[in-house]
Design a protein around this motif. Sequence first.
Motif, mmCIF file in Angstrom:
data_model
loop_
_atom_site.group_PDB
_atom_site.id
_atom_site.type_symbol
_atom_site.label_atom_id
_atom_site.label_comp_id
_atom_site.label_asym_id
_atom_site.label_seq_id
_atom_site.Cartn_x
_atom_site.Cartn_y
_atom_site.Cartn_z
ATOM 1 N N GLU A 1 -6.439 3.307 9.507
ATOM 2 C CA GLU A 1 -6.832 4.424 10.370
ATOM 3 C C GLU A 1 -5.699 4.830 11.310
ATOM 4 O O GLU A 1 -5.487 6.027 11.550
ATOM 5 N N THR A 2 -4.973 3.877 11.828
ATOM 6 C CA THR A 2 -3.874 4.195 12.742
ATOM 7 C C THR A 2 -2.743 4.924 12.009
ATOM 8 O O THR A 2 -2.175 5.890 12.527
ATOM 9 N N TYR B 1 4.337 1.865 15.695
ATOM 10 C CA TYR B 1 3.325 0.981 15.109
ATOM 11 C C TYR B 1 3.640 -0.472 15.428
ATOM 12 O O TYR B 1 2.738 -1.245 15.791
ATOM 13 N N ARG C 1 -2.881 -0.054 20.204
ATOM 14 C CA ARG C 1 -3.549 0.647 19.114
ATOM 15 C C ARG C 1 -3.987 -0.379 18.083
ATOM 16 O O ARG C 1 -3.280 -1.365 17.859
ATOM 17 N N SER D 1 0.654 -1.642 17.691
ATOM 18 C CA SER D 1 -0.349 -2.177 16.774
ATOM 19 C C SER D 1 -0.058 -3.623 16.368
ATOM 20 O O SER D 1 -0.983 -4.394 16.128
ATOM 21 N N SER E 1 -4.416 -2.133 14.520
ATOM 22 C CA SER E 1 -3.605 -2.116 13.308
ATOM 23 C C SER E 1 -4.478 -1.652 12.150
ATOM 24 O O SER E 1 -5.709 -1.731 12.204
ATOM 25 N N THR F 1 -1.435 8.693 12.683
ATOM 26 C CA THR F 1 -0.002 8.914 12.929
ATOM 27 C C THR F 1 0.494 10.124 12.148
ATOM 28 O O THR F 1 1.216 10.978 12.685
#
Length: 206
Positions: free
Chosen positions: A40-41, A139, A35, A143, A37, A45
């Motif tokens: 937006e991530t 994350y 994903r 990410s 970083s 979430t």
Amino acid sequence: MDHQTVLQGMQQLSHLDRDVKEAFTELGMPEVRVRPSGFETFLFTIISQQLSTKAATTIMGRALGLMEETTPDQFMKIPAQSLRDAGLSFRKIEYTQGLAEAVLDGTFNIDGLENFSDEDAIKEIIKLRGLGRWSAEIYLMFSLGRMDVFPADDLGLLVGLQLMKGLDSRPTPKQAREMVKHWTPWRSIGALFLWHYYHHHISTLN
């Protein structure tokens, strides 16, 4: 976390754990997950919590359509009613706006997470309302590409570990962490494989 890194990790885990070796021989490589970083991530979430992937993706798409670019500043300009119309609950509006505000006022430095240890990065993330340890660990894995994270609160991992180890009952998160201690420094790859193992065996049962 690219294909070569996952392969290297699986080879190392196969040397460390006979059950992993047997399962890896049977099922082969898990799917590599990555994903991006950034803001937006984290936004996705929060939006995706307690929703199906399809529903979360739909709502996220609507939210993205309300911005010229996906930045905290642009997000804060969206009226709350527009976010409600896009499908966000009042609680998720509160959490996502809190995320954007924290980035804008400098109390949450997303780029700076790369410079923290795994545990310190997790502590920074979970300071934000709406983001718990599981979200933080995911994350870090997908990410930030951290290789030694094991999100032991994940039900799929616990069931996968139970099945792979032939246990009579599902281990607790604490028990699971103890059971995979010897997977260090490849626990992220081990988690990825347990999801792979879990989905394979659940699909055969159905």
